[in-house]
Design a protein around this motif. Structure first.
Motif, PDB file in Angstrom:
ATOM      1  N   ALA A 324       0.839  -1.190   0.000  1.00 52.11           N
ATOM      2  CA  ALA A 324       0.000   0.000   0.000  1.00 52.11           C
ATOM      3  C   ALA A 324       0.882   1.251   0.000  1.00 52.11           C
ATOM      4  CB  ALA A 324      -0.926  -0.003   1.208  1.00 52.11           C
ATOM      5  N   ALA A 325       0.360   2.329  -0.574  1.00 46.85           N
ATOM      6  CA  ALA A 325       1.147   3.557  -0.683  1.00 46.85           C
ATOM      7  C   ALA A 325       1.561   4.079   0.689  1.00 46.85           C
ATOM      8  CB  ALA A 325       0.342   4.621  -1.431  1.00 46.85           C
ATOM      9  N   SER A 326       0.673   3.980   1.687  1.00 48.64           N
ATOM     10  CA  SER A 326       1.015   4.463   3.024  1.00 48.64           C
ATOM     11  C   SER A 326       2.144   3.646   3.638  1.00 48.64           C
ATOM     12  CB  SER A 326      -0.214   4.404   3.923  1.00 48.64           C
ATOM     13  OG  SER A 326      -0.711   3.069   4.008  1.00 48.64           O
ATOM     14  N   VAL A 327       2.152   2.340   3.369  1.00 47.19           N
ATOM     15  CA  VAL A 327       3.206   1.479   3.910  1.00 47.19           C
ATOM     16  C   VAL A 327       4.540   1.799   3.246  1.00 47.19           C
ATOM     17  CG1 VAL A 327       3.987  -0.913   4.160  1.00 47.19           C
ATOM     18  CG2 VAL A 327       1.573  -0.343   4.491  1.00 47.19           C
ATOM     19  N   GLU A 328       4.555   1.929   1.922  1.00 47.04           N
ATOM     20  CA  GLU A 328       5.796   2.240   1.230  1.00 47.04           C
ATOM     21  C   GLU A 328       6.311   3.624   1.611  1.00 47.04           C
ATOM     22  OE1 GLU A 328       5.501   1.666  -2.942  1.00 47.04           O
ATOM     23  OE2 GLU A 328       5.464  -0.528  -2.791  1.00 47.04           O
ATOM     24  N   ALA A 329       5.392   4.592   1.785  1.00 49.27           N
ATOM     25  CA  ALA A 329       5.815   5.930   2.199  1.00 49.27           C
ATOM     26  C   ALA A 329       6.430   5.889   3.592  1.00 49.27           C
ATOM     27  CB  ALA A 329       4.630   6.889   2.161  1.00 49.27           C
ATOM     28  N   THR A 330       5.823   5.126   4.501  1.00 49.20           N
ATOM     29  CA  THR A 330       6.389   5.005   5.848  1.00 49.20           C
ATOM     30  C   THR A 330       7.756   4.335   5.811  1.00 49.20           C
ATOM     31  OG1 THR A 330       4.170   4.891   6.809  1.00 49.20           O
ATOM     32  CG2 THR A 330       5.990   4.059   8.142  1.00 49.20           C
ATOM     33  N   ALA A 331       7.877   3.280   5.006  1.00 49.93           N
ATOM     34  CA  ALA A 331       9.175   2.618   4.880  1.00 49.93           C
ATOM     35  C   ALA A 331      10.226   3.573   4.324  1.00 49.93           C
ATOM     36  CB  ALA A 331       9.039   1.386   3.981  1.00 49.93           C
ATOM     37  N   TYR A 332       9.832   4.368   3.356  1.00 49.30           N
ATOM     38  CA  TYR A 332      10.757   5.338   2.760  1.00 49.30           C
ATOM     39  C   TYR A 332      11.228   6.351   3.810  1.00 49.30           C
ATOM     40  CZ  TYR A 332      12.447   9.109  -0.252  1.00 49.30           C
ATOM     41  OH  TYR A 332      13.213  10.089  -0.841  1.00 49.30           O
ATOM     42  N   PHE A 333      10.309   6.898   4.577  1.00 51.46           N
ATOM     43  CA  PHE A 333      10.678   7.902   5.562  1.00 51.46           C
ATOM     44  C   PHE A 333      11.489   7.294   6.703  1.00 51.46           C
ATOM     45  CE2 PHE A 333       6.826  10.148   3.818  1.00 51.46           C
ATOM     46  CZ  PHE A 333       7.562  11.123   3.163  1.00 51.46           C
ATOM     47  N   VAL A 334      11.189   6.057   7.072  1.00 43.14           N
ATOM     48  CA  VAL A 334      11.973   5.382   8.109  1.00 43.14           C
ATOM     49  C   VAL A 334      13.423   5.248   7.663  1.00 43.14           C
ATOM     50  CG1 VAL A 334      12.340   3.151   9.218  1.00 43.14           C
ATOM     51  CG2 VAL A 334      10.069   4.165   9.221  1.00 43.14           C
ATOM     52  N   VAL A 335      13.618   4.771   6.439  1.00 39.69           N
ATOM     53  CA  VAL A 335      14.987   4.614   5.930  1.00 39.69           C
ATOM     54  C   VAL A 335      15.658   5.970   5.777  1.00 39.69           C
ATOM     55  CG1 VAL A 335      16.365   3.776   3.990  1.00 39.69           C
ATOM     56  CG2 VAL A 335      14.424   2.437   4.803  1.00 39.69           C
TER      57      VAL A 335
END
Length: 416
Positions: A324-335
């Motif tokens: 999901a876009a929210s999951v990928e966005a969160t993963a991106y910001f975490v990294v």
């Protein structure tokens, strides 16, 4: 004839079975220990009940129930170390006889103690007897001469050394029985505890509601913090540059009538300021949702992050599909936040970002070989990473001993 590979597989299976049996035997011994404690707790309950007949026991009820709760919690802890967690009962210990009788948790604990006192001890005794018999028969040739004449083992009369060796051969059967039965006996001994000491489904639901309430509050806090960050970025950066562009354009208009050369220089400065404002607007928009996540993939977006990181970073992504876009966005910001911390504080020479998808979870691991000592209580964005992860009902774990290395593990639910 079995091939070498088949023999190797069988050997590893035997070793694995032996490890499982030793682990089960350890838990059986621990279960026997809790049977002793359960017996003392039951004895205390019986004495308290007898004392209640004369009225004195009413004052002893809270103490007896607290002792029972301590013993039950010890069993819960033992079972949680071997298999699924057994959630501690959140109910307070009843303070009176009527409350104790009507309290479901206390009734279940009392039933467990009474059952475990007999059933757990019986199963534990059988489980410990099997390996003890194997050791006894295996070592029998070493001490058989200490027995009186005509004595034997398991109805086997021993008169000489060959017959003693024959007794030692019986140990093979005991070992087979131990490997076959002890793991099952350990599970059988643990069954009453897992059945009676686990929390009610309503308790699990209450804990889940409390957890979701907390994560919802954290999500709202994270959302508010993100809005404040965007507002500061627009107000302190882009807005100031646009104001400067407006001022310079006004000055250029006034200078056109007096000195066209000066107006041209002001227009050039205004154009530069407008370009910087556009660049800052693009940066703010990318921080809201990186376009590369929409245009390409999470792997490509993280590769771009790694390329811009001052510390050499390797990206290892293995995802069978998109999340999901929210999951990928969160993963991106975490990294992104993790790599920023690595560059600022860790003094690391290398960093590795590993992302794997296991069923309905997206697991991220960021590791660096820096000096360690990272602590989310000191700021540095780690608390924000935790809030972002928990806002999606994810988990965050940080291991950073002094001297390094630092490992951050984030797990996010992403659906099937």
């Amino acid at each position: 004839m079995p091939t070498p590979d088949v023999r190797l597989v069988r050997r590893w299976d035997l070793v694995a079975r032996a490890r499982v049996t030793l682990d089960a035997l350890e838990h059986i011994v621990g279960g026997v220990g809790t049977t002793i404690l359960a017996s003392l707790a039951v004895l205390g309950l019986v004495l308290t009940a007898l004392a209640c007949l004369v009225g004195v026991g009413l004052y002893l009820v809270p103490g007896a129930l607290r002792i029972l709760r301590i013993v039950a919690d010890r069993e819960r802890g033992r079972l949680s170390r071997w298999g699924p967690d057994v959630v501690l009962s959140p109910d307070p210990v009843p303070s009176g006889l009527r409350a104790a009788i009507t309290n479901p948790a206390s009734r279940r604990e009392a039933c467990w103690a009474l059952l475990h006192m007999f059933f757990g001890l019986l199963v534990g005794a059988v489980g410990m007897t099997l390996p003890l018999n194997a050791v006894r028969d295996l070592t029998f040739p070493l001490w058989w001469r200490l027995l009186p004449d005509g004595a034997g083992v398991d109805l086997w009369v021993v008169n000489d050394f060959p017959s003693a060796l024959a007794v030692s051969a019986l140990s093979v059967g005991w070992i087979v029985l131990t490997l076959a039965l002890v793991p099952g006996l350990a599970r059988l001994q643990a069954w009453p505890g897992r059945r009676l000491l686990a929390a009610d489904p309503s308790t699990d639901l209450a804990l889940r509601v409390a957890q979701l309430t907390a994560t919802r509050a954290e999500a709202l806090d994270a959302h508010a913090a993100e809005l404040r960050r965007i507002e500061r970025s627009l107000h302190d950066g882009t807005q100031n540059r646009l104001v400067a562009v407006n001022v310079m354009l006004g000055a250029a208009r006034r200078a056109l009538a007096r000195d066209p050369a000066t107006a041209d220089a002001m227009l050039e400065r205004a154009q530069d300021a407008a370009e910087q404002a556009l660049a800052e607007l693009r940066a703010v928009s990318r921080s809201i949702l990186p376009p590369v996540l929409t245009d390409r993939s999470l792997s490509d977006a993280l590769t771009g992050l790694a390329a811009g990181c001052p510390v050499p970073c390797r990206i290892d992504v293995d995802m069978p599909g998109r999340c999901a876009a929210s999951v990928e966005a969160t993963a991106y910001f975490v990294v992104a936040e993790a790599l920023t911390n690595v560059a600022k504080y860790s003094q690391a020479r290398h960093a590795i970002v590993t992302i794997r998808r296991h069923d309905d979870r997206l697991d991220l691991q960021i590791t660096d070989d820096g000096r360690g000592g990272a602590d989310e209580r000191r700021g540095s964005g780690l608390a924000g990473i935790r809030r972002r992860a928990e806002a999606l009902d994810g988990t965050f774990a940080l291991t950073s001993p002094e001297g390094g290395p630092t490992t951050m593990n984030v797990s996010l639910p992403c659906g099937l």
